[in-house]
Design a protein around this motif. Structure first.
Motif, PDB file in Angstrom:
ATOM      1  N   PHE A  69     -10.089  79.135  -8.388  1.00  0.00           N
ATOM      2  CA  PHE A  69      -8.905  79.324  -7.534  1.00  0.00           C
ATOM      3  C   PHE A  69      -7.892  80.179  -8.279  1.00  0.00           C
ATOM      4  O   PHE A  69      -7.636  79.949  -9.462  1.00  0.00           O
ATOM      5  CB  PHE A  69      -8.278  77.970  -7.195  1.00  0.00           C
ATOM      6  CG  PHE A  69      -9.228  77.036  -6.519  1.00  0.00           C
ATOM      7  CD1 PHE A  69      -9.557  77.220  -5.184  1.00  0.00           C
ATOM      8  CD2 PHE A  69      -9.818  76.003  -7.216  1.00  0.00           C
ATOM      9  CE1 PHE A  69     -10.462  76.376  -4.560  1.00  0.00           C
ATOM     10  CE2 PHE A  69     -10.722  75.153  -6.594  1.00  0.00           C
ATOM     11  CZ  PHE A  69     -11.047  75.342  -5.261  1.00  0.00           C
ATOM     12  N   ARG A  70      -7.294  81.122  -7.567  1.00  0.00           N
ATOM     13  CA  ARG A  70      -6.412  82.056  -8.271  1.00  0.00           C
ATOM     14  C   ARG A  70      -5.196  81.367  -8.882  1.00  0.00           C
ATOM     15  O   ARG A  70      -4.674  81.813  -9.897  1.00  0.00           O
ATOM     16  CB  ARG A  70      -6.007  83.235  -7.371  1.00  0.00           C
ATOM     17  CG  ARG A  70      -5.320  82.862  -6.104  1.00  0.00           C
ATOM     18  CD  ARG A  70      -5.113  84.079  -5.200  1.00  0.00           C
ATOM     19  NE  ARG A  70      -4.171  85.051  -5.742  1.00  0.00           N
ATOM     20  CZ  ARG A  70      -2.857  84.895  -5.717  1.00  0.00           C
ATOM     21  NH1 ARG A  70      -2.312  83.818  -5.182  1.00  0.00           N
ATOM     22  NH2 ARG A  70      -2.070  85.828  -6.222  1.00  0.00           N
ATOM     23  N   HIS A  71      -4.765  80.222  -8.305  1.00  0.00           N
ATOM     24  CA  HIS A  71      -3.597  79.551  -8.884  1.00  0.00           C
ATOM     25  C   HIS A  71      -3.900  78.914 -10.237  1.00  0.00           C
ATOM     26  O   HIS A  71      -2.985  78.570 -10.974  1.00  0.00           O
ATOM     27  CB  HIS A  71      -3.032  78.510  -7.908  1.00  0.00           C
ATOM     28  CG  HIS A  71      -3.949  77.350  -7.638  1.00  0.00           C
ATOM     29  ND1 HIS A  71      -4.682  77.244  -6.468  1.00  0.00           N
ATOM     30  CD2 HIS A  71      -4.259  76.272  -8.363  1.00  0.00           C
ATOM     31  CE1 HIS A  71      -5.393  76.132  -6.511  1.00  0.00           C
ATOM     32  NE2 HIS A  71      -5.160  75.526  -7.651  1.00  0.00           N
TER      33      HIS A  71
ATOM     34  N   THR B  40      -3.321  89.782  -7.464  1.00  0.00           N
ATOM     35  CA  THR B  40      -2.031  89.772  -8.161  1.00  0.00           C
ATOM     36  C   THR B  40      -1.964  88.507  -9.007  1.00  0.00           C
ATOM     37  O   THR B  40      -2.327  87.427  -8.544  1.00  0.00           O
ATOM     38  CB  THR B  40      -0.879  89.777  -7.134  1.00  0.00           C
ATOM     39  OG1 THR B  40      -0.903  91.016  -6.448  1.00  0.00           O
ATOM     40  CG2 THR B  40       0.464  89.625  -7.822  1.00  0.00           C
TER      41      THR B  40
ATOM     42  N   GLU C 249      -0.487  86.174  -0.447  1.00  0.00           N
ATOM     43  CA  GLU C 249      -1.077  85.517  -1.612  1.00  0.00           C
ATOM     44  C   GLU C 249      -0.368  84.210  -1.950  1.00  0.00           C
ATOM     45  O   GLU C 249      -0.983  83.272  -2.449  1.00  0.00           O
ATOM     46  CB  GLU C 249      -1.120  86.468  -2.813  1.00  0.00           C
ATOM     47  CG  GLU C 249       0.223  86.845  -3.419  1.00  0.00           C
ATOM     48  CD  GLU C 249       0.870  88.068  -2.756  1.00  0.00           C
ATOM     49  OE1 GLU C 249       0.715  88.256  -1.534  1.00  0.00           O
ATOM     50  OE2 GLU C 249       1.563  88.821  -3.476  1.00  0.00           O
TER      51      GLU C 249
ATOM     52  N   SER D  36      -2.410  80.574  -1.845  1.00  0.00           N
ATOM     53  CA  SER D  36      -2.571  79.675  -2.985  1.00  0.00           C
ATOM     54  C   SER D  36      -1.920  78.316  -2.754  1.00  0.00           C
ATOM     55  O   SER D  36      -2.466  77.292  -3.168  1.00  0.00           O
ATOM     56  CB  SER D  36      -2.021  80.329  -4.259  1.00  0.00           C
ATOM     57  OG  SER D  36      -2.942  81.300  -4.719  1.00  0.00           O
TER      58      SER D  36
ATOM     59  N   GLU E 236      -4.322  76.429  -0.613  1.00  0.00           N
ATOM     60  CA  GLU E 236      -5.471  75.936  -1.387  1.00  0.00           C
ATOM     61  C   GLU E 236      -5.070  74.710  -2.207  1.00  0.00           C
ATOM     62  O   GLU E 236      -5.825  73.739  -2.304  1.00  0.00           O
ATOM     63  CB  GLU E 236      -6.016  77.038  -2.320  1.00  0.00           C
ATOM     64  CG  GLU E 236      -6.818  78.082  -1.586  1.00  0.00           C
ATOM     65  CD  GLU E 236      -7.697  78.937  -2.505  1.00  0.00           C
ATOM     66  OE1 GLU E 236      -8.749  79.403  -2.046  1.00  0.00           O
ATOM     67  OE2 GLU E 236      -7.322  79.157  -3.675  1.00  0.00           O
ATOM     68  N   ARG E 237      -3.874  74.754  -2.779  1.00  0.00           N
ATOM     69  CA  ARG E 237      -3.435  73.621  -3.607  1.00  0.00           C
ATOM     70  C   ARG E 237      -3.174  72.385  -2.747  1.00  0.00           C
ATOM     71  O   ARG E 237      -3.512  71.261  -3.131  1.00  0.00           O
ATOM     72  CB  ARG E 237      -2.191  74.010  -4.397  1.00  0.00           C
ATOM     73  CG  ARG E 237      -2.503  75.012  -5.503  1.00  0.00           C
ATOM     74  CD  ARG E 237      -1.244  75.547  -6.163  1.00  0.00           C
ATOM     75  NE  ARG E 237      -0.437  74.466  -6.708  1.00  0.00           N
ATOM     76  CZ  ARG E 237       0.869  74.547  -6.914  1.00  0.00           C
ATOM     77  NH1 ARG E 237       1.525  75.655  -6.619  1.00  0.00           N
ATOM     78  NH2 ARG E 237       1.525  73.524  -7.422  1.00  0.00           N
TER      79      ARG E 237
END
Lengths: 450, 322
Positions: free
Chosen positions: A82-84, A317, B227, B231, B234-235
């Motif tokens: 996951f990008r986070h 990003t 973005e 995110s 997703e979290r």
């Protein structure tokens, strides 16, 4: 995905000879796991241990380079699901497919358009990454001619697609030193294809029967066994749901299980799983977000290209580091002392949206960019990075008062609430509330200002 | 020695809460059918490790007054119906909408403020024109929202309309109205996991059952903050699957509204040639925003362009094929 100190210790001679400079093999192993020592310091380590340690320190998803020179593209080497969790590092290469059954003039024209496509966004020039040439004719010489024609129009990386090793050989002969990706080694032809990859030192795609990851893993093991290490995976899944599942499973196996046979980037063909161009764009979008390394499109259209390049920029990003511009006073259209003064934040998207509209309006203007830690207007306002104090400080520190002969400042409509406080912070100034959206700035400057 | 691949499956302990919009005559409303979202026990569309009992759905956004500020592409595509909310809702149902999202603009084209009675009349007209469940959103200013939405909740008592937006500054009034008249609420917070959790806690503290709460994590369009939404969603979904009860609300994303606000969608002339054909760019901008949000956990996406309704629905159908 390093080994623990104890795991490394098991691979060492366990003689405690101290020749490495550490008192015991265990102490040396601990330092190795922390990357504070080099294995070469041990004179007695076995070849087997060297290989095991090298393998353990290799990235879980191999970095693959396609093309050469300035236009080469590198994908793989990702570290998170996951990008986070951190960030995604290597944006997928976006390619457009041509077929050697198309008239040569059409192929050349398309290659030139893909090559020349470029679009600016937040100060960056975005472009496509290459062209895939498919041997749809089944003829080796037709393929070679087509490959040569494409090469004549672009220096972008190429993907050669042919089932017949003879055709692939003919195509490769036209691309000496260009490092194309070759597609594909399948269970029935992998030996000949892997031999070509080895001979020409090019990366190769391994393609398994649809969705069968066990078959795919065994195929990559065979290919690495033949001495080819640069591999890209095609799991064969083509639709919205099956490709999502396959790409997720491959990513998890590589990162969470350190499963080497599938520790490679993945190539996708969204056009093959779509019924329309609109669907192809959506599926390509899914693949950008969900783990593709190379995406081969069947259609080239500037609108779709712009959208996919923008999505790729968004997803890749760094979540910890928003793209930002330097705070300061920017001159747009050659402003003078009478020109309007506008202010906004230093989030690059905000800056480029506002600067673009002011520029497009033709009205000479000053644009004061505050240091709001790369946040957009509302986010910065909520975080205290774009309030009356910050704006007043920017007005003073950037010498705005010596550039203009009026005392009027336009703030974004979204932060209209701070206009009173700002007038208190800037005695003698008139605070004007501008439009909420950048797109309305030209109208505002022409009709409302003065 | 052949290798074997064991498919890695996550063992989640939590699931998304099921929320049903709309009520039929037996259930105290007048809807021809209800729509249930949520219930999933896996990350988006990973059918190999969990259940996805209800497909995500598409809500079509309509307005009570003619939306003068909309992109000319949208106005052209819808034609005359934008001046008649009932006809607009009927058209949206015809092209395949699962839900209707009625936006009360707060003012008419001439700038006159909408009264509560006018808002109620429009909601009743829309309810009469379509059998689909309804989402009703206010103008977006806390006081005006309260004034209009409370009246709507009362007039459409029992319909299980999703009322929005419920934010930290006005949630009490809207939640009280939902409680009194068997409606749902949309809890909206600005792109932040903890704020989303906190608002869900505050709402459940007022005793509104959580199976009547949808969550709006705030949508950023493609190129305009997508973005961040991606995110945070997703979290939120990971937290829900890990068993955090206050993140388990189905998510609603205003994909149409956000995409069509942007220059790429609104403006056809004087833009870079590299942006390509206006219609194609604008429509695909919305569809790509929607699919990205669906892939990060959206249960309801709202759309504005009629041509995208079948396109996005088809993509959902394909994502649901296991």
């Amino acid at each position: 995905m390093g080994l623990s100190g104890l795991e490394i210790y098991k691979l060492l001679p366990k003689t405690n000879c101290k020749e490495c400079g550490f008192p015991t093999c265990l102490a040396f192993a601990m330092k190795l796991s922390q990357k504070q020592a080099e294995l070469s310091a041990c004179p007695y380590v076995s070849e087997e241990a060297k290989a095991a340690l090298a393998a353990a320190s290799a990235p879980p998803i191999r970095l693959i380079t396609v093309g050469s020179g300035d236009h080469k593209i590198e994908v793989g080497n990702e570290t998170v699901i996951f990008r986070h969790e951190k960030t995604f590092y290597h944006p997928p290469g976006i390619f457009v497919r041509v077929k050697d059954t198309q008239p040569l003039a059409e192929v050349e024209e398309l290659a030139a358009r893909v090559d020349g496509y470029s679009v600016e966004r937040v100060g960056l020039n975005l472009h496509l990454n290459g062209i895939a040439v498919e041997n749809a004719s089944g003829q080796a010489d037709t393929f070679a001619t087509c490959v040569a024609a494409v090469k004549g129009k672009t220096k972008l990386p190429l993907i050669l697609m042919a089932d017949d090793p003879a055709a692939m050989k003919a195509g490769l002969a036209k691309l000496d030193g260009d490092n194309p990706l070759i597609y594909a080694a399948k269970p029935e032809n992998w030996q000949a294809m892997a031999a070509l990859a080895k001979e020409h030192k090019v990366p190769i795609v391994a393609r398994a029967p649809d969705g069968d990851l066990t078959a795919l893993a065994n195929l990559t093991e065979q290919i690495t066994g033949a001495g080819v290490e640069d591999i890209v995976l095609d799991p064969g899944a083509r639709g919205f749901a099956d490709s999502l599942a396959a790409l997720t499973q491959i990513r998890r196996l590589a990162l969470k299980k350190n499963f080497r046979p599938l520790g490679y980037p993945v190539i996708t063909f969204p056009g093959e799983g779509a019924e329309s161009e609109a669907e192809e764009a959506m599926l390509a979008g899914e693949h950008i977000a969900k783990y593709a390394g190379f995406i081969v499109l069947d259609h080239f259209d500037p609108a779709t290209a712009y959208i996919l390049l923008t999505l790729r920029l968004n997803i890749y990003t760094d979540p910890q580091k928003p793209i930002q511009v330097s705070p300061g006073v920017y001159e747009i259209n050659g402003p003078g002392p009478d020109s309007p003064l506008l202010t906004t934040t230093n989030f690059s998207l905000t800056y480029f949206s506002v600067a673009g509209e002011v520029d497009g309006s033709g009205v000479p203007s000053w644009l004061l960019i505050c240091d709001s830690e790369g946040m957009s207007v509302l986010t910065a306002w909520a975080a205290g990075n774009f309030d009356a104090e910050v704006i007043a400080k920017a007005v003073k520190s950037f010498g705005v008062e010596s550039k203009i002969n009026h005392r009027k400042i336009v703030i974004p409509g979204a932060v209209a609430v701070i206009s009173g406080e700002l007038e208190e912070e800037l005695p003698g100034w008139e605070v004007r509330v501008g439009p909420r959206e950048a797109v309305d700035i030209p109208m505002y400057l022409k009709n409302v200002w003065n | 020695m052949p290798v074997t691949v064991e498919i890695p499956k996550e063992k989640w302990t939590g699931s998304v809460r099921e929320v049903t919009l709309g009520a039929t005559a037996e259930q105290g409303g007048t809807r021809a059918k209800t729509v249930t979202v949520g219930g999933e026990t896996s990350l988006p569309f990973l059918h190999f490790e969990g259940k996805y009992p209800h497909p995500p759905v598409v809500a079509v956004e309509i307005h009570d007054n003619h939306p003068d500020d909309w992109s000319p592409l949208l106005l052209k595509a819808w034609g005359d119906v934008t001046r008649d909310p009932a006809a607009w809702a009927r058209k949206a149902e015809e092209i395949g909408a699962d839900l209707i999202m009625l936006r009360l603009r707060g003012v008419d084209s001439a700038g006159t403020e909408t009264t509560a009675a006018q808002a109620v009349a429009v909601v009743k007209a829309v309810l009469g024109a379509t059998g689909l469940p309804l989402i009703v959103r206010g103008p977006g200013q806390a006081e005006r929202d309260n004034e209009l939405l409370v009246a709507v909740a009362e007039a459409a008592s029992g319909e299980r309309i999703a009322l929005g937006l419920c934010e930290d500054k006005n949630y009490r009034t809207i939640v009280a109205a939902a409680l009194a008249h068997n409606q749902l609420v949309i809890a909206s917070t600005p792109i932040d996991v903890n704020l989303a959790k906190q608002l869900n806690i505050l709402i459940s503290d007022m005793n509104l059952p959580l199976d009547r709460v949808l969550m709006d994590p705030t949508t950023g369009a493609l190129g305009y903050g997508l973005e961040y939404s991606y995110s945070v969603m997703e979290r939120l979904r990971l937290a829900a699957l890990q068993g955090d009860g206050m993140t388990q609300q189905p998510m609603i994303c205003f994909a149409g509204e956000e995409s069509w606000r942007q220059k790429e969608s609104k403006v056809g002339e004087g833009v870079p040639a590299a942006w390509g054909d206006w219609y194609k760019r604008a429509v695909t901008w919305e569809a790509t925003t929607a699919i990205s949000l669906l892939n990060s956990g959206a249960d309801i996406v709202t759309l504005r362009h009629p041509d995208n309704v079948p396109v996005v629905k088809k993509a959902i159908e394909k994502l649901m094929a296991s």
